[in-house]
Scaffold this active site. Structure first.
Site, PDB file in Angstrom:
ATOM      1  N   ASP A 219       0.877  -1.166   0.000  1.00  0.00           N
ATOM      2  CA  ASP A 219       0.000   0.000   0.000  1.00  0.00           C
ATOM      3  C   ASP A 219       0.922   1.226   0.000  1.00  0.00           C
ATOM      4  OD1 ASP A 219      -2.288   1.741   0.702  1.00  0.00           O
ATOM      5  OD2 ASP A 219      -1.338   1.796   2.686  1.00  0.00           O
TER       6      ASP A 219
ATOM      7  N   ASP B 222      -0.231   5.143   0.824  1.00  0.00           N
ATOM      8  CA  ASP B 222      -0.502   6.183   1.833  1.00  0.00           C
ATOM      9  C   ASP B 222      -0.606   5.588   3.228  1.00  0.00           C
ATOM     10  OD1 ASP B 222      -2.299   7.472  -0.796  1.00  0.00           O
ATOM     11  OD2 ASP B 222      -0.664   8.574   0.146  1.00  0.00           O
TER      12      ASP B 222
HETATM   13  C1  XBP Z   1      -5.236   6.235   0.440  1.00  0.00           C
HETATM   14  C2  XBP Z   1      -6.402   6.851  -0.218  1.00  0.00           C
HETATM   15  C3  XBP Z   1      -6.181   7.857  -1.313  1.00  0.00           C
HETATM   16  C4  XBP Z   1      -5.500   9.105  -0.737  1.00  0.00           C
HETATM   17  C5  XBP Z   1      -5.747  10.321  -1.597  1.00  0.00           C
HETATM   18  O1  XBP Z   1      -4.657   5.381  -0.514  1.00  0.00           O
HETATM   19  O2  XBP Z   1      -7.521   6.516   0.133  1.00  0.00           O
HETATM   20  O3  XBP Z   1      -7.444   8.185  -1.839  1.00  0.00           O
HETATM   21  O4  XBP Z   1      -6.101   9.406   0.543  1.00  0.00           O
HETATM   22  O5  XBP Z   1      -5.262  10.069  -2.907  1.00  0.00           O
HETATM   23  P1  XBP Z   1      -3.852   4.019  -0.043  1.00  0.00           P
HETATM   24  P2  XBP Z   1      -6.179  10.456  -4.168  1.00  0.00           P
HETATM   25  O6  XBP Z   1      -4.644   2.882  -0.649  1.00  0.00           O
HETATM   26  O7  XBP Z   1      -2.478   4.181  -0.627  1.00  0.00           O
HETATM   27  O8  XBP Z   1      -3.827   3.982   1.482  1.00  0.00           O
HETATM   28  O9  XBP Z   1      -6.735  11.844  -3.896  1.00  0.00           O
HETATM   29  O10 XBP Z   1      -5.240  10.426  -5.360  1.00  0.00           O
HETATM   30  O11 XBP Z   1      -7.244   9.389  -4.214  1.00  0.00           O
HETATM   31 MG    MG Z   2      -2.991   3.280   3.168  1.00  0.00          MG
END
Ligand code: XBP
Ligand code: MG
Length: 269
Positions: free
Chosen positions: A23, A25
């Site tokens: 993953d 973020d």
């Molecule tokens: C986390 C998310 C993403 C980010 C924002 O992604 O939910 O939507 O918060 O990015 P991850 P965008 O699966 O890596 O934890 O605005 O490009 O969606």
């Molecule tokens: Mg994440």
């Protein structure tokens, strides 16, 4: 002689760990609350909107994965009377805001303000040296991943990952399993040969629904979430000079940090 899948489905040890699916973020990097959240607020200001996603409110909105989906959820739940979408309509309005947000987010990445989490660079290097294949499975926008990897690990870093499954490349975002299923298909590996590394319940549910064992490293936004079913929960991936703590799951077999060798050795646990 039973097939490998049959043995694996019975938890057999014939399947070795072959790939790590990361993953982004909250797992690869601490992109919140000073990354995406700040970018959203700058996009709202650009549009002349008095919307301010402060840290607590953003923590609630993070329950919805996907930036466009998050804006739509905010409109429906917090701004039900808002209707100033312009002639092109609501979807175009949201898409325009999100594009602006992504531009601000990429600027933040290029300014170097978003750090990798502890142990990430070390684990990636160990995995590559030890022949573990790498992939990304994220909800965020694909360009965000490319730029995060380049700015934090160098221009070659995106090429370390055989597949970067991200954002709208799949029809349904986390907690749906789509993005992990996409990555597994691209790798040509069975779920039993792969470990997902996540930070949130949405991510855990997505990975588990795709059949993946999941290691969760919590952060300030996700610490209190329900990680039932996770293979292991830690506070972070750890470093030799910054040991990690196991919050749930099997205790450390060897060094108190997540290592490629430790993951391989413990794969049968
Ligand atoms: C986390 C998310 C993403 C980010 C924002 O992604 O939910 O939507 O918060 O990015 P991850 P965008 O699966 O890596 O934890 O605005 O490009 O969606
Ligand atoms: Mg994440």
């Amino acid at each position: 002689m039973a097939s490998i899948d049959t043995i694996a489905s019975r938890g057999g040890s014939l399947i070795q760990l072959q790939a790590l699916l990361f993953d982004v973020d909250g797992t690869l990097a601490d992109t919140e609350p000073d990354g995406h959240r700040v970018a959203f607020n700058r996009a709202f200001a650009d549009a002349g909107l008095d919307w301010d996603w402060d840290v607590p409110l953003y923590g609630e909105l993070l329950a919805v994965a996907g930036g466009k989906e998050r804006i739509a959820h905010y409109l429906q739940s917090r701004r039900p009377g808002f209707a100033d979408f312009g002639a092109a309509g609501k979807d175009a309005f949201i898409a325009g805001l999100h594009q602006r947000k992504t531009s601000h987010y990429l600027d933040l990445l290029k300014q170097g303000g978003i750090p990798l989490r502890p142990g990430v660079e070390r684990l990636l290097a160990e995995a590559r040296a030890g022949g573990l294949r790498l992939a990304v499975a994220t909800t965020t926008t694909p360009e965000n991943v490319e730029v995060l990897l380049r700015t934090s690990l160098g221009d070659e870093a995106p090429g370390w990952f055989e597949v970067i499954a991200a954002g709208d490349m799949v029809p349904a975002k986390k907690p749906a399993p789509d993005v992990y299923e996409y990555a597994l298909h691209a790798l040509g590996l069975p779920a039993h040969a792969c470990l997902a590394l996540e930070d949130s319940r949405n991510g855990l549910l997505s990975a588990m629904d795709a059949g993946l064992r999941t290691l969760v490293s919590v952060n300030d936004y996700t610490r209190g979430q329900d990680f039932s079913g996770a293979w292991r929960v830690v506070d972070h991936l750890g470093e030799p000079d910054d040991p990690a703590t196991v919050l749930a799951g099997a205790p450390w077999r060897d060094e108190p940090w997540v290592s490629a060798a430790g993951l391989r050795a413990g794969w049968r646990d």
